[in-house]
Design a protein around this motif. Structure first.
Motif, PDB file in Angstrom:
ATOM      1  N   GLN A 179       2.923   4.638 -10.080  1.00  0.00           N
ATOM      2  CA  GLN A 179       3.122   2.953 -10.296  1.00  0.00           C
ATOM      3  C   GLN A 179       2.393   2.259 -10.858  1.00  0.00           C
ATOM      4  O   GLN A 179       2.089   1.164 -11.610  1.00  0.00           O
ATOM      5  CB  GLN A 179       3.755   2.343  -9.010  1.00  0.00           C
ATOM      6  CG  GLN A 179       4.341   0.879  -9.286  1.00  0.00           C
ATOM      7  CD  GLN A 179       4.792   0.433  -7.678  1.00  0.00           C
ATOM      8  OE1 GLN A 179       3.674   0.118  -6.796  1.00  0.00           O
ATOM      9  NE2 GLN A 179       6.059   0.320  -7.303  1.00  0.00           N
ATOM     10  N   THR A 181      -0.227   0.321  -9.364  1.00  0.00           N
ATOM     11  CA  THR A 181      -0.118  -0.954  -8.760  1.00  0.00           C
ATOM     12  C   THR A 181      -1.177  -0.976  -7.365  1.00  0.00           C
ATOM     13  O   THR A 181      -0.965  -0.011  -6.810  1.00  0.00           O
ATOM     14  CB  THR A 181       1.255  -1.347  -8.325  1.00  0.00           C
ATOM     15  OG1 THR A 181       2.136  -1.105  -9.492  1.00  0.00           O
ATOM     16  CG2 THR A 181       1.326  -2.443  -7.827  1.00  0.00           C
ATOM     17  N   TYR A 183      -2.314  -2.644  -4.002  1.00  0.00           N
ATOM     18  CA  TYR A 183      -1.644  -3.609  -2.910  1.00  0.00           C
ATOM     19  C   TYR A 183      -2.921  -3.937  -1.723  1.00  0.00           C
ATOM     20  O   TYR A 183      -3.705  -3.359  -1.782  1.00  0.00           O
ATOM     21  CB  TYR A 183      -0.620  -2.840  -2.196  1.00  0.00           C
ATOM     22  CG  TYR A 183       0.716  -2.616  -2.837  1.00  0.00           C
ATOM     23  CD1 TYR A 183       1.779  -3.692  -3.077  1.00  0.00           C
ATOM     24  CD2 TYR A 183       0.715  -1.688  -3.644  1.00  0.00           C
ATOM     25  CE1 TYR A 183       2.695  -3.496  -3.882  1.00  0.00           C
ATOM     26  CE2 TYR A 183       1.818  -1.181  -4.470  1.00  0.00           C
ATOM     27  CZ  TYR A 183       3.116  -2.412  -4.490  1.00  0.00           C
ATOM     28  OH  TYR A 183       4.015  -2.090  -5.353  1.00  0.00           O
ATOM     29  N   THR A 198       8.132   1.036  -2.615  1.00  0.00           N
ATOM     30  CA  THR A 198       7.191   2.087  -3.553  1.00  0.00           C
ATOM     31  C   THR A 198       7.815   3.459  -3.626  1.00  0.00           C
ATOM     32  O   THR A 198       7.753   3.876  -4.753  1.00  0.00           O
ATOM     33  CB  THR A 198       5.691   2.268  -2.718  1.00  0.00           C
ATOM     34  OG1 THR A 198       5.800   2.482  -1.472  1.00  0.00           O
ATOM     35  CG2 THR A 198       5.200   0.949  -2.757  1.00  0.00           C
ATOM     36  N   LEU A 203       8.252  -2.738  -6.921  1.00  0.00           N
ATOM     37  CA  LEU A 203       6.946  -3.465  -6.373  1.00  0.00           C
ATOM     38  C   LEU A 203       7.250  -4.178  -5.048  1.00  0.00           C
ATOM     39  O   LEU A 203       8.361  -4.620  -4.852  1.00  0.00           O
ATOM     40  CB  LEU A 203       6.598  -4.540  -7.310  1.00  0.00           C
ATOM     41  CG  LEU A 203       6.265  -4.276  -8.785  1.00  0.00           C
ATOM     42  CD1 LEU A 203       6.047  -5.695  -9.606  1.00  0.00           C
ATOM     43  CD2 LEU A 203       5.035  -3.501  -8.706  1.00  0.00           C
ATOM     44  N   LEU A 208       1.309  -7.366  -2.899  1.00  0.00           N
ATOM     45  CA  LEU A 208       1.135  -7.057  -4.287  1.00  0.00           C
ATOM     46  C   LEU A 208      -0.302  -7.682  -4.757  1.00  0.00           C
ATOM     47  O   LEU A 208      -0.418  -9.185  -4.380  1.00  0.00           O
ATOM     48  CB  LEU A 208       2.278  -7.546  -5.043  1.00  0.00           C
ATOM     49  CG  LEU A 208       2.012  -7.034  -6.581  1.00  0.00           C
ATOM     50  CD1 LEU A 208       2.039  -5.787  -7.005  1.00  0.00           C
ATOM     51  CD2 LEU A 208       2.995  -7.800  -7.354  1.00  0.00           C
ATOM     52  N   ARG A 211      -0.087  -5.157 -11.154  1.00  0.00           N
ATOM     53  CA  ARG A 211      -0.078  -3.953 -11.887  1.00  0.00           C
ATOM     54  C   ARG A 211      -1.530  -3.771 -12.564  1.00  0.00           C
ATOM     55  O   ARG A 211      -1.817  -4.608 -13.425  1.00  0.00           O
ATOM     56  CB  ARG A 211       1.067  -3.916 -12.792  1.00  0.00           C
ATOM     57  CG  ARG A 211       2.386  -4.198 -12.266  1.00  0.00           C
ATOM     58  CD  ARG A 211       3.312  -3.868 -13.325  1.00  0.00           C
ATOM     59  NE  ARG A 211       4.675  -4.162 -13.238  1.00  0.00           N
ATOM     60  CZ  ARG A 211       5.515  -3.396 -12.885  1.00  0.00           C
ATOM     61  NH1 ARG A 211       5.376  -2.091 -12.706  1.00  0.00           N
ATOM     62  NH2 ARG A 211       6.862  -3.596 -12.617  1.00  0.00           N
TER      63      ARG A 211
END
Length: 297
Positions: A179, A181, A183, A198, A203, A208, A211
């Motif tokens: 992903q 991403t 967190y 996830t 998302l 969050l 990205r």
């Protein structure tokens, strides 16, 4: 009672969306010895291996790509091999080797340019990387280690400890690949809802930071758009203009246009446990959002 001053507690009110460093390619090398504060650049790797690994970002920069180096480890295991993980193109590739010198054969440029040619090295399920390096910041060990162990109980070898991900004050920080991403402030109490999203490739908005493939203004814009509108949006464009940014996303026949700015007056935040004084931080704020269908354009 623990009287230690933790930056993640003092900055718990700070907005998180828009705080992930933009990264195109992740290069995560297994390194099990103790980590120093700046472990990736200060370690006991053989000179040839250290030069190879530290030189990869410059190599990828020739293709216009920004790479980030990380060390990873699973201290409770005693593997017979070392591994290099490459995260790119919404995929993660794992390269096991009998020793570091064998990893010199991995053509990282080719992996990034031709990911379909490495299907046998692609891992299908999400990988979780928890920042735990207490030598860099107290919060990373104090809050990251318990989370690492909780995730390990659920997903075993899919979970790794990793070095500094940026933003100690958001600890525990968790990178999710493929992903790509980031967190922050992920706690054991959050895991059921966090992992439901996830594991499905979605998302998880409450935690969050952004990205990594998006510029930071777009990270903040996306979080706002998903929170206010929902849906599945793809980034179309980011343009800097008049002390701010115009960010646009598309979803089917719809286009969302958002204006993102930073306040003139910064907020003073203790960014690290080791800092003596707070430092200025300007969060990204969405000032306007409009959505049009293709018939209106």
């Amino acid at each position: 009672m623990d009287a230690t001053r933790y930056c993640s507690r003092l900055a718990s009110h700070e907005q998180m969306p828009g705080t992930a460093e933009p990264v195109d390619v992740w290069l995560l090398l297994e390194y099990r010895p103790p980590w120093r504060a700046k472990a990736v650049s200060n370690n006991d790797l053989a000179v040839e291996i250290a030069n190879w690994f530290s030189g990869l970002p410059d190599l990828l920069a020739t293709e216009g790509l920004k790479a980030r180096l990380q060390f990873i480890r699973q201290p409770e295991l005693e593997p017979t091999q070392v591994r290099l993980l490459v995260g790119c193109a919404d995929s993660v590739f794992e390269f096991p080797a009998d020793g570091y010198h064998e990893l010199l054969r991995v053509d990282v440029l080719d992996v990034v340019a031709n990911p379909n040619g490495y299907a046998k090295r692609r891992v299908d399920e999400p990988r979780y990387f928890v920042c735990t390096n207490g030598q860099r910041d107290l919060c990373c060990a104090r809050f990251g280690l318990p989370l690492y162990h909780a995730l390990r109980e659920r997903f075993g070898a899919r979970v790794w400890q990793t070095t500094h991900l940026g933003g100690h004050r958001f600890a525990p920080n968790v990178l999710v690949l493929p992903q790509s991403t980031l967190y922050g402030r992920v706690t054991e109490a959050d895991l059921d809802d966090f992992l439901e999203d996830t594991e499905a490739g979605l998302l998880h908005l409450p935690l969050l930071r952004g990205r990594h493939g998006y510029p930071q203004p777009a990270q903040a814009a996306e979080a706002y758009l998903l929170d206010q509108v929902g849906g599945s949006w793809s980034l179309r464009d980011v343009a800097e203009s008049n002390n701010g940014w115009h960010v646009s996303f598309t979803c089917g026949s719809e286009t969302a246009r958002l204006r993102v700015e930073q306040p003139a007056e910064p907020e003073m935040i203790l960014k690290s446990c080791a800092d003596d004084q707070a430092k200025p931080v300007r969060a990204y704020q969405v000032e306007s959002c409009s959505i049009r269908t293709s018939l209106q354009d």
